[in-house]
Structures are given as structure tokens and as C-alpha cells.
Design a protein around this motif. Structure first.
Motif, PDB file in Angstrom:
ATOM      1  N   MET A   1     -37.421 -20.246  -7.727  1.00 37.42           N
ATOM      2  CA  MET A   1     -38.816 -20.765  -8.069  1.00 37.42           C
ATOM      3  C   MET A   1     -38.667 -21.880  -8.841  1.00 37.42           C
ATOM      4  O   MET A   1     -39.153 -23.162  -8.429  1.00 37.42           O
ATOM      5  N   ALA A   2     -37.934 -21.893  -9.796  1.00 35.47           N
ATOM      6  CA  ALA A   2     -37.827 -23.102 -10.956  1.00 35.47           C
ATOM      7  C   ALA A   2     -37.239 -24.269 -10.206  1.00 35.47           C
ATOM      8  O   ALA A   2     -37.665 -25.320 -10.310  1.00 35.47           O
ATOM      9  N   SER A   3     -36.306 -23.754  -9.404  1.00 36.23           N
ATOM     10  CA  SER A   3     -35.522 -25.071  -8.646  1.00 36.23           C
ATOM     11  C   SER A   3     -36.431 -25.631  -7.706  1.00 36.23           C
ATOM     12  O   SER A   3     -36.335 -26.981  -7.416  1.00 36.23           O
ATOM     13  N   LEU A   4     -37.175 -24.937  -6.839  1.00 35.10           N
ATOM     14  CA  LEU A   4     -38.101 -25.363  -6.054  1.00 35.10           C
ATOM     15  C   LEU A   4     -39.089 -26.233  -6.642  1.00 35.10           C
ATOM     16  O   LEU A   4     -39.505 -27.441  -6.173  1.00 35.10           O
ATOM     17  N   CYS A   5     -39.644 -25.605  -7.759  1.00 31.01           N
ATOM     18  CA  CYS A   5     -40.408 -26.659  -8.540  1.00 31.01           C
ATOM     19  C   CYS A   5     -40.121 -27.966  -8.981  1.00 31.01           C
ATOM     20  O   CYS A   5     -40.705 -28.894  -8.950  1.00 31.01           O
ATOM     21  N   LEU A   6     -38.676 -28.019  -9.255  1.00 27.50           N
ATOM     22  CA  LEU A   6     -38.065 -29.278  -9.630  1.00 27.50           C
ATOM     23  C   LEU A   6     -38.075 -30.200  -8.274  1.00 27.50           C
ATOM     24  O   LEU A   6     -38.130 -31.502  -8.421  1.00 27.50           O
ATOM     25  N   ALA A   7     -37.713 -29.670  -7.216  1.00 27.92           N
ATOM     26  CA  ALA A   7     -37.460 -30.355  -5.937  1.00 27.92           C
ATOM     27  C   ALA A   7     -39.094 -30.638  -5.615  1.00 27.92           C
ATOM     28  O   ALA A   7     -39.146 -32.053  -4.961  1.00 27.92           O
ATOM     29  N   THR A   8     -40.028 -30.113  -5.768  1.00 26.84           N
ATOM     30  CA  THR A   8     -41.540 -30.540  -5.577  1.00 26.84           C
ATOM     31  C   THR A   8     -41.885 -31.667  -6.519  1.00 26.84           C
ATOM     32  O   THR A   8     -42.720 -32.563  -6.159  1.00 26.84           O
ATOM     33  N   ASP A   9     -41.445 -31.706  -7.663  1.00 25.38           N
ATOM     34  CA  ASP A   9     -41.356 -32.862  -8.587  1.00 25.38           C
ATOM     35  C   ASP A   9     -40.959 -34.249  -7.839  1.00 25.38           C
ATOM     36  O   ASP A   9     -41.613 -35.171  -7.969  1.00 25.38           O
ATOM     37  N   LEU A  10     -39.654 -33.912  -7.347  1.00 25.82           N
ATOM     38  CA  LEU A  10     -39.272 -35.223  -6.600  1.00 25.82           C
ATOM     39  C   LEU A  10     -39.904 -35.678  -5.473  1.00 25.82           C
ATOM     40  O   LEU A  10     -40.021 -36.733  -5.234  1.00 25.82           O
ATOM     41  N   GLY A  11     -40.314 -34.503  -4.716  1.00 20.05           N
ATOM     42  CA  GLY A  11     -41.108 -34.873  -3.623  1.00 20.05           C
ATOM     43  C   GLY A  11     -42.318 -35.721  -3.791  1.00 20.05           C
ATOM     44  O   GLY A  11     -42.528 -36.316  -2.959  1.00 20.05           O
ATOM     45  N   MET A  12     -42.913 -35.339  -4.901  1.00 19.87           N
ATOM     46  CA  MET A  12     -44.432 -35.871  -5.146  1.00 19.87           C
ATOM     47  C   MET A  12     -44.190 -37.273  -6.053  1.00 19.87           C
ATOM     48  O   MET A  12     -45.165 -38.045  -6.438  1.00 19.87           O
ATOM     49  N   GLY A  13     -42.794 -37.573  -6.493  1.00 17.66           N
ATOM     50  CA  GLY A  13     -42.832 -38.701  -7.185  1.00 17.66           C
ATOM     51  C   GLY A  13     -42.941 -38.462  -8.710  1.00 17.66           C
ATOM     52  O   GLY A  13     -43.225 -39.429  -9.691  1.00 17.66           O
ATOM     53  N   TYR A 332     -27.087 -36.695  -5.407  1.00 15.16           N
ATOM     54  CA  TYR A 332     -27.156 -36.601  -6.874  1.00 15.16           C
ATOM     55  C   TYR A 332     -28.657 -35.852  -7.134  1.00 15.16           C
ATOM     56  O   TYR A 332     -28.438 -35.022  -7.983  1.00 15.16           O
ATOM     57  N   HIS A 333     -29.624 -36.293  -6.359  1.00 15.20           N
ATOM     58  CA  HIS A 333     -30.865 -35.307  -6.565  1.00 15.20           C
ATOM     59  C   HIS A 333     -30.744 -33.759  -6.310  1.00 15.20           C
ATOM     60  O   HIS A 333     -31.117 -33.134  -6.956  1.00 15.20           O
ATOM     61  N   THR A 334     -29.829 -33.595  -5.125  1.00 12.57           N
ATOM     62  CA  THR A 334     -29.518 -32.197  -5.022  1.00 12.57           C
ATOM     63  C   THR A 334     -29.010 -31.346  -6.151  1.00 12.57           C
ATOM     64  O   THR A 334     -29.350 -30.302  -6.345  1.00 12.57           O
ATOM     65  N   GLU A 335     -28.202 -32.083  -6.634  1.00  7.26           N
ATOM     66  CA  GLU A 335     -27.239 -31.601  -7.786  1.00  7.26           C
ATOM     67  C   GLU A 335     -28.315 -31.418  -9.013  1.00  7.26           C
ATOM     68  O   GLU A 335     -28.198 -30.267  -9.807  1.00  7.26           O
ATOM     69  N   ARG A 336     -29.207 -32.303  -9.270  1.00  6.07           N
ATOM     70  CA  ARG A 336     -30.213 -32.354 -10.389  1.00  6.07           C
ATOM     71  C   ARG A 336     -31.137 -31.147 -10.016  1.00  6.07           C
ATOM     72  O   ARG A 336     -31.230 -30.572 -11.180  1.00  6.07           O
ATOM     73  N   VAL A 337     -31.534 -30.644  -9.033  1.00  4.81           N
ATOM     74  CA  VAL A 337     -32.288 -29.543  -8.626  1.00  4.81           C
ATOM     75  C   VAL A 337     -31.627 -28.303  -8.846  1.00  4.81           C
ATOM     76  O   VAL A 337     -32.095 -27.291  -9.394  1.00  4.81           O
ATOM     77  N   LEU A 338     -30.304 -28.178  -8.707  1.00  2.89           N
ATOM     78  CA  LEU A 338     -29.597 -27.122  -8.404  1.00  2.89           C
ATOM     79  C   LEU A 338     -28.757 -26.680  -9.990  1.00  2.89           C
ATOM     80  O   LEU A 338     -28.419 -25.561 -10.168  1.00  2.89           O
ATOM     81  N   SER A 339     -28.549 -27.750 -10.581  1.00  5.45           N
ATOM     82  CA  SER A 339     -27.673 -27.554 -11.739  1.00  5.45           C
ATOM     83  C   SER A 339     -27.949 -26.537 -12.830  1.00  5.45           C
ATOM     84  O   SER A 339     -27.214 -26.283 -13.747  1.00  5.45           O
ATOM     85  N   GLN A 340     -29.240 -26.631 -12.973  1.00  5.13           N
ATOM     86  CA  GLN A 340     -29.754 -25.785 -14.064  1.00  5.13           C
ATOM     87  C   GLN A 340     -29.791 -24.208 -13.789  1.00  5.13           C
ATOM     88  O   GLN A 340     -29.898 -23.501 -14.960  1.00  5.13           O
ATOM     89  N   ALA A 341     -29.801 -24.054 -12.888  1.00  7.93           N
ATOM     90  CA  ALA A 341     -29.974 -22.256 -12.361  1.00  7.93           C
ATOM     91  C   ALA A 341     -28.455 -21.823 -12.369  1.00  7.93           C
ATOM     92  O   ALA A 341     -27.595 -22.114 -11.578  1.00  7.93           O
ATOM     93  N   PRO A 342     -28.101 -20.918 -13.427  1.00  8.25           N
ATOM     94  CA  PRO A 342     -26.765 -20.368 -13.249  1.00  8.25           C
ATOM     95  C   PRO A 342     -26.514 -19.810 -11.841  1.00  8.25           C
ATOM     96  O   PRO A 342     -25.233 -19.732 -11.804  1.00  8.25           O
ATOM     97  N   PHE A 343     -27.550 -19.250 -11.410  1.00  7.28           N
ATOM     98  CA  PHE A 343     -27.202 -18.522 -10.081  1.00  7.28           C
ATOM     99  C   PHE A 343     -26.557 -19.262  -9.005  1.00  7.28           C
ATOM    100  O   PHE A 343     -25.879 -18.976  -8.080  1.00  7.28           O
TER     101      PHE A 343
END
Length: 510
Positions: A1-13, A332-343
Motif C-alpha cells: 500500500m505504501a508503494s502504491l501511495c508513492l505511485a499515486t503521488d507521482l500520478g498526481m504530480g 527510474y520512477h518505477t525503481e523509486r516506487v519499489l525501492s523502499q519496500a524490502p519485500f
């Protein structure tokens, strides 16, 4: 959910972790309001993914808004009617248009904006609710998104509820989300003043008054700087919700579909890549663990697309240099969204490298063969093949045979791995087993829904299938009832979830 939250940040600017800030502030508000545990839990989850429907209206937005939604619309989204209208009007023409051009563009686009507003708002709510369900959140959270666009004074577009008829969790979340954004653009005092002015209008007056009286304490919940990732995870309500086995893959597939909604021509792309790469990995002798990592990487590889203006993905003409550079940065943005979650660590690099090439000509890192593992090479081949068979605004899709030939040429040119290309081509040539159609859809309804998800209008669907527009519309309405949806965006999401989106060139007569 946290990673999706980061993605919505990017999607909303929004700035990265904006959603985290809003969630921490909303949770502090819950403490100050002394709400019950259930409401506090709902606030946490709803705030985290409040904007998960932000890609659902990308196609409609592309038709109406030429200016920045983040700069012109979002600051005024919870303002009065005149303020909201002025924000949308500013976003209609391109930012560099002169006075005459602006007037013409406003006159041309405003009627369409008004006509589409109800569908856009409905899609945002429905898509968020559907994604929430697929993420594994409880029903009491999923149902909140029905009220996502409602206002305390009842003056919303959908007019589904007003006042206390809006769940308390939603009333808290929309205030916290707006306050977090106002703080970003104008500071603490500005955010506090905006909340004070909107009390009794967009916002619950009691919630707003509590925030205004304790603004410093609410802002302090975010901390003094640095990442808030750990703080947000520590605030997760207990008992924790766990996903296991297929539930994990269903949630990741939902995030992939969220990303693909950014353009009709991308519908079902991530799911298609996932299916293809798993078949190819089995043929190539990958272990079960490696196949699982590849499948998950495939579902998430394009989540960074949401950071790019949807109008770029929809262009039929060549991209400008700046637009091309934006596209090159989506891995690069994909990496930023995924990189924080150890899973995600087992497959973040695989997802990040899906546009790299063996000769170093790929992007965004431009690395060569020695840096790319077998899994990354296989995903690159599968993604390339799948994209070739899908239509894009600037070209039709290739049939599988032509795509296989082109993929082999890329291998011969030293761009893709020969062995991995061979596995993908063989996997693409296998017969797909007959599957039961979801929701009781008929064969014709399945065809109609697939074309609808590709962005075709009713008359185009009728032409493609050799039926009348009236018959096509009857099939659409019947399919909507069976699928339990009411908008094109949610029908598209359903089609992606159930593999109904067709690959290859669309069968449009003429």
C-alpha cells in the motif's frame, strides 16, 4: 500500500511521500477528535490510497485539460463553486497560449469538460473502490471510496451525500489531504487559513475547527524532515492485514492495472507481459522462485508510467526532445516506487531494467550485457514482444508472427538476448487454454468489453464487429450490469483484471 501511495503521488504530480504526510496528519487528527478505533483504521487506509483512482480519468482529462491539473485544479478542488470553476478554466488551454488562443480553447473544451465531469468523478470513486478490494482491504474501507468526492455542504458533482451522511473517516481524510497539499504550496499559515475558510463548505466544521485549533500539533506529526516511510509503516493499524500466496500477486496485478489505466492503448499491458514472461521462464528453465519474481516484476515494471503526463502516451506525432526524455525516465520512477519496500528487493532491479539493451542503447541507465541478469533480459524481451502486438496511438499492433520476426531481428542486432527471445517466441506460440468467461459475459459481450477497454467508442465497436451501434450499446449496457460497473474506466479495469483486452491490431473497417 505504501508503494502504491508513492505511485499515486507521482500520478498526481505531488512531491514523493506527500501521501504519507497526509496520512500521518490524518491519524493525528483522529487522536485529537477522539474517534473510535474502527474510524481511525479506516482513515489510515483511505488516506494512503485516496488517489488510487487518479489514472482512471486520464483519457477523459487528455481530451479536455491542456494545462497542469496539479497547478490549476488541485489547489482549488475543495474551494467554492466559483473557485473550482476558475481552476478548471485555467487548466483548459495550454499554458503558453496567447489571449486569443486561450479564449478559443476554453470555448472548445469547456462544454466537453462539463459533459464529462460526472463520468470522471464516478470513475475516480469506482476505480479506487475496485483497487482497494483487489489490494485485500476490508469491505468497510472499500465502501468509503463511494463518497470520495462529496462535500459537507452537499454541493458536489455526484451529490451522493452531505453533512453527517458522509462517513466520518472520509471527512477527516479529505481535509488532511487538502491541508497537506496547501501546506506544500503555501506553508503552515496558508494551509490553516484555507481549512478555516472551507469549514462548513467542503469540510466538516468540527473536523476543520479541531485542525485549526491544533494545527501545529497536526503538522508536527510529519516530523522535521527526511523520509516518513518508517513512520507511516509504524502507524499501520493492528491487527495487521497480511497477504499470502495468490493474494500477493492479485494485489500486485491491481497496481499494474492502475498504471496501465494512464492510456487506453496500454490497457492490459502489464498483465499480458506477466502471463507471457512466466510461460517463457518455464520454457527457459527458470526455477519456481525465479518465475515468481519475474511475474511480480512484470506486473509492476511500468508503474513509473504514471509520473509521465498521460497526453504524452496518447500522442500520434513524434515526441519532442523533452517528451522523449520524460518517457526514458519512467523505469527510474518505477525503481523509486519499489525501492523502499524490502519485500520488492528481489525483483526491483528486474522491473527497473525492462528497457535496457545488451549493447547499452537502452534506458534509463544505459547499461550493457554484463550488467543485465537473465531475468532482466527475459522481461525485456517479453515486454518488447507484448508491446509490439498492442496498438499505440502512432502505430497499429503487429500480429504475433510479425512481432516474433521483429523480436528475432532485435536479437540479431545485439539488442536482446537470443536465448530469451527464443523462449518468448515459443511461449507466444503456445495455445491458450479455453477459459470460462467472467461475470457470465457472452462471447459477444466479451468482445465488446475488450474493444471498449482499448478505447473504442460505441460506433467504432459496431463497425469493428459488423453490428449496429444500437446493438453494440445494448451489449455494453448488459456487460456493465453483469460486471457491476457503470463507467468505461471501471469496465476497462475489469477487462484488464480478467484478461479480456485483445492484443494485436484492432479490427476497424477501413
Amino acid at each position: 500500500m505504501a508503494s502504491l501511495c508513492l505511485a499515486t503521488d507521482l500520478g498526481m504530480g505531488f512531491p514523493l511521500e506527500h501521501g504519507f504526510h497526509a496520512t500521518l496528519m490524518a491519524s493525528r487528527l483522529c487522536d485529537l477528535l477522539d474517534v473510535d478505533v474502527e474510524t481511525s483504521n479506516q482513515v489510515y487506509f483511505a488516506s494512503m490510497i485516496m488517489y488510487s483512482g487518479c489514472t482512471s480519468d486520464a483519457a477523459l482529462g487528455k481530451e479536455t485539460l491542456s494545462g497542469s491539473r496539479t497547478d490549476n485544479v488541485i489547489p482549488h478542488l475543495f474551494g467554492g463553486a466559483l473557485e473550482r470553476a476558475s481552476g478548471f478554466v485555467r487548466a483548459l488551454p495550454p499554458s503558453d497560449a496567447n489571449t486569443i488562443e486561450r479564449a478559443l480553447e476554453i470555448g472548445r473544451r469547456l462544454p466537453r469538460l462539463i459533459a464529462n465531469s460526472r463520468e470522471q468523478q464516478t470513475a475516480i470513486c469506482e476505480v479506487a473502490e475496485m483497487l482497494s478490494t483487489r489490494l485485500g482491504l476490508p469491505p468497510e474501507v472499500n465502501g468509503l471510496f463511494t463518497f470520495l468526492t462529496e462535500r459537507w455542504d452537499g454541493r458536489s458533482v455526484l451529490r451522493r451525500a452531505e453533512g453527517d451522511g458522509i462517513p466520518l473517516a472520509v471527512r477527516i481524510v479529505i481535509l488532511a489531504r487538502d491541508v497537506a497539499f496547501q501546506r506544500h504550496i503555501g506553508g503552515d499559515a496558508h494551509a490553516t487559513q484555507v481549512a478555516r475558510e472551507r469549514a462548513g463548505h467542503a469540510f466538516d466544521p468540527e473536523v476543520a475547527a479541531t485542525f485549526v485549533a491544533h494545527a501545529d500539533e497536526v503538522f508536527a506529526a510529519v516530523g522535521s524532515g527526511g523520509s516518513t516511510w518508517d513512520a507511516v509503516l509504524e502507524g499501520e493499524p493492528k491487527p495487521w492485514i497480511f497477504l499470502e500466496g495468490d493474494e500477493i500477486d492479485q494485489a500486485l496485478a491491481a497496481i499494474g492495472d492502475f498504471a496501465d489505466l494512464v492510456s487506453p492503448t496500454l490497457s492490459g499491458h502489464s498483465a499480458g507481459v506477466a502471463r507471457l514472461v512466466v510461460r517463457a521462464a518455464e520454457l527457459a528453465g527458470f526455477s519456481d522462485d525465479e518465475q515468481r519474481a519475474l511475474r511480480r516484476a512484470a506486473h509492476l515494471h511500468d508503474v513509473g508510467r504514471v509520473a509521465i503526463d498521460s497526453r504524452i502516451w496518447g500522442k500520434t506525432e513524434p515526441l519532442s526532445r523533452d517528451e522523449h526524455e520524460q518517457v526514458r525516465l519512467h523505469p527510474y520512477h518505477t525503481e523509486r516506487v519499489l525501492s523502499q519496500a524490502p519485500f520488492f528487493h528481489d525483483f526491483t532491479d528486474i522491473a527497473r531494467d525492462h528497457h535496457e539493451r545488451l549493447d547499452g542503447s537502452g534506458y534509463h541507465r544505459g547499461v550493457e550485457a554484463k550488467t543485465l541478469g537473465a531475468a532482466a533480459r527475459l522481461l525485456a524481451a517479453a515486454d518488447t514482444f507484448q508491446a509490439m502486438t498492442e496498438p499505440r496511438p502512432h502505430r497499429p499492433g503487429k500480429d504475433p508472427k510479425a512481432a516474433a520476426e521483429e523480436l528475432a531481428r532485435l536479437a540479431d542486432q545485439g539488442l536482446l538476448d537470443h536465448a530469451m527471445v527464443g523462449a518468448v517466441i515459443e511461449a507466444a506460440g503456445q495455445e491458450v487454454p479455453e477459459m470460462e468467461r467472467p461475470a457470465g459475459l457472452t462471447e459477444r459481450e466479451t468482445e465488446v468489453v475488450g474493444l471498449l477497454a482499448r478505447g473504442l467508442q460505441t460506433k467504432q465497436i459496431a463497425t469493428a464487429l459488423g453490428i449496429s451501434p444500437k446493438t453494440a450499446d445494448t451489449h455494453i449496457q448488459s456487460a456493465y450490469r453483469k460486471m457491476g460497473v457503470s463507467t468505461r474506466a471501471t469496465a476497462t479495469l475489469f477487462a484488464m483484471e480478467h484478461g479480456l483486452v485483445p492484443s494485436g491490431e484492432l479490427p476497424i473497417a477501413g
